[in-house]
Design a protein around this motif. Structure first.
Motif, short mmCIF file in Angstrom:
data_model
loop_
_atom_site.label_atom_id
_atom_site.label_comp_id
_atom_site.label_asym_id
_atom_site.label_seq_id
_atom_site.Cartn_x
_atom_site.Cartn_y
_atom_site.Cartn_z
N ARG A 229 115.20 71.31 23.37
CA ARG A 229 114.26 72.27 23.95
C ARG A 229 113.77 71.78 25.31
O ARG A 229 113.65 72.57 26.25
N ALA A 230 113.48 70.48 25.45
CA ALA A 230 113.06 69.95 26.74
C ALA A 230 114.17 70.11 27.78
O ALA A 230 113.91 70.44 28.94
N HIS A 231 115.40 69.87 27.36
CA HIS A 231 116.54 70.04 28.26
C HIS A 231 116.63 71.48 28.75
O HIS A 231 116.90 71.75 29.94
N ILE A 232 116.40 72.42 27.85
CA ILE A 232 116.42 73.83 28.23
C ILE A 232 115.39 74.11 29.32
O ILE A 232 115.69 74.75 30.33
N TRP A 233 114.17 73.63 29.13
CA TRP A 233 113.11 73.90 30.10
C TRP A 233 113.39 73.26 31.45
O TRP A 233 112.86 73.69 32.48
N GLN A 234 114.23 72.24 31.46
CA GLN A 234 114.60 71.59 32.73
C GLN A 234 115.72 72.34 33.45
O GLN A 234 116.06 72.00 34.58
#
Length: 459
Positions: A229-234
């Motif tokens: 999920r953090a990767h997505i937001w990046q």
């Protein structure tokens, strides 16, 4: 995602945008805690996501909402004649684009009350879901379902966003349909207080992301990240996401926040129950009556409130501050997330200590923490400092803040709210966050059978 705003007169002066934000100021005695959390629903029969509608007697999102309304006294929220949410006593149940069920809790005084609210909500959801043959699970990202398998909820906002997300960034539609979060909304007393809280919230959001990392799987296998999920937001939309370096510049306050939001391209305008396509258009043009979607019209304060919900940085300001970095997760962490931030931000000594911890960081350091936390969780390291050790310091500050608040629970038997941090302290002590536990099971006792995640980790 937010329910459309209602009311508010026309915006006739630019100053009204700042005044809207400033109207959220509250004296300390009126500060409240609003906790939001999302979860995935699925059918027990085949472990597939719940569709919006299904034949009578079969599990669906609509059947869940109808069941909650009928059994527990929620008031329905409709769009184009379809139920898309619920309201009761200051709380809301709403739908994320892929059918994720979200509780936006009522503004409450203590973490004890917040946890009671979470317990009641999950018990109500379980009661309805059990009868329908459905289950709900708290994870940061859907572990097995593909993007094509995710349903779309009947909300006009989501149709517009889906189209736009396909044009900017690379992972926006995954964010919409295959992720879940837990977040907390907290108050501020003044412009100065807002600025200090937002800076601490942004700088330490990677610590929350590391502690709550809970999305190591995608499409049925490990994805190489502790928090996908953090990767997505990046990799979503640089115009409306990120760590906001400008918030750390001298003089930051309401006006600078408003300038930032005005520069974020619009998604829509909500009129007469319908979403009007304003994708990529400018709220500044809207203020001058030059919005192509509504030529000659000027915005209302409810249009501004809606536009504020379309910026997605790691922490954001509306009439309160939202902490947005954590993956959705198991029950204990639904109470731990608000405890972490209340401890840091609602006691001035703790807030000052947290600011002292991060104030020397530059934008590159803050971004490095953001990148490392998503991939490695507590194993991330920046400039020779491990995030595990940083998290230990952060938790100590939060614990001191909660002790200073001294909000008792259980009829006075519990002296404060510090015990809600125990699950996070355990993670720091062991170095294991939820993603590490899931990966260990997948590689060990599950022998690669990821379907076991549903039976072992559902609410």
């Amino acid at each position: 995602m937010s329910i459309p705003q209602q009311g508010g007169g026309p915006i006739e002066r630019p100053e009204q945008l700042v005044e809207y934000i400033a109207s959220g100021e509250k004296p300390r005695q009126d500060w409240r805690i609003g906790t939001e959390h999302e979860k995935f629903g699925y059918r027990h029969s085949d472990l597939m996501p719940l569709p919006y509608e299904a034949p009578a007697g079969q599990p669906s999102v609509k059947a869940m909402l109808d069941g909650l309304r009928e059994r527990f006294g929620w008031t329905p929220v409709l769009e184009a004649g379809k139920i898309i949410g619920l309201e009761r006593n200051g709380a809301n149940v709403s739908l994320e684009p892929g059918g994720q069920l979200e509780l936006s809790g009522a503004p409450l005084e203590t973490i004890h009350q917040t946890c009671d609210e979470v317990n009641q909500h999950l018990a109500e959801v379980r009661a309805v879901a059990d009868e329908l043959g459905a289950g709900f699970i708290g994870l940061g990202a859907a572990p097995i379902w593909t993007q094509d398998q995710m349903p779309m909820m009947p909300k006009g906002r989501y149709r517009l966003m889906t189209d736009y997300m396909g044009r900017v960034g690379t992972l926006g539609t995954q964010m919409m349909y295959r992720t879940c979060t837990v977040q907390v909304n907290l108050d501020f007393a003044s412009e100065t207080d807002m600025a200090q809280k937002l800076r601490v919230a942004l700088a330490l959001q990677p610590v929350a992301n590391a502690l709550f990392a809970n999305s190591p799987f995608l499409d049925g296998k490990p994805n190489g990240w502790k928090s996908w999920r953090a990767h997505i937001w990046q990799n979503l939309d640089d115009a409306r996401t990120g760590m906001l370096p400008f918030a750390f510049e001298e003089g930051f306050g309401y006006e600078r926040w408003v300038d930032y939001v005005l520069d974020v391209p619009m998604y829509f305008v909500y009129r007469d129950g319908k979403y009007i396509d304003a994708l990529g258009q400018s709220f500044r043009d809207f203020m001058q009556g030059k919005l192509p979607a509504l030529p000659g019209e000027i915005p209302t304060l409810s249009d501004w409130a809606d536009h504020l919900t379309t910026v997605f940085p790691e922490a954001r300001v509306k009439k309160f501050i939202e902490m947005r970095g954590a993956d959705g997760g198991p029950w204990r962490r639904l109470c731990a997330l608000p405890a972490l931030w209340v401890g840091l931000l609602y006691d001035q000594s703790a807030l000052d200590a947290a600011w002292d911890l991060v104030k020397a960081w530059d934008a590159e350091t803050r971004e490095a923490w953001r990148q490392g936390a998503g991939r490695f969780a507590l194993d991330a390291e920046v400039n020779g400092l491990r995030i595990q050790d940083l998290a230990r310091e952060v938790l100590a500050i939060s614990e001191a803040g909660l002790k200073a608040r001294a909000q008792v629970g259980s009829g006075g038997l519990v002296p404060d709210e510090t015990h809600f941090l125990n699950t996070l302290k355990e993670s720091v002590d062991t170095g294991m966050v939820p993603a590490d536990e899931l990966l260990a099971k997948y590689q060990g006792e599950w022998a690669g059978d990821l379907s076991r995640i549903y039976s072992e980790y559902s609410y």
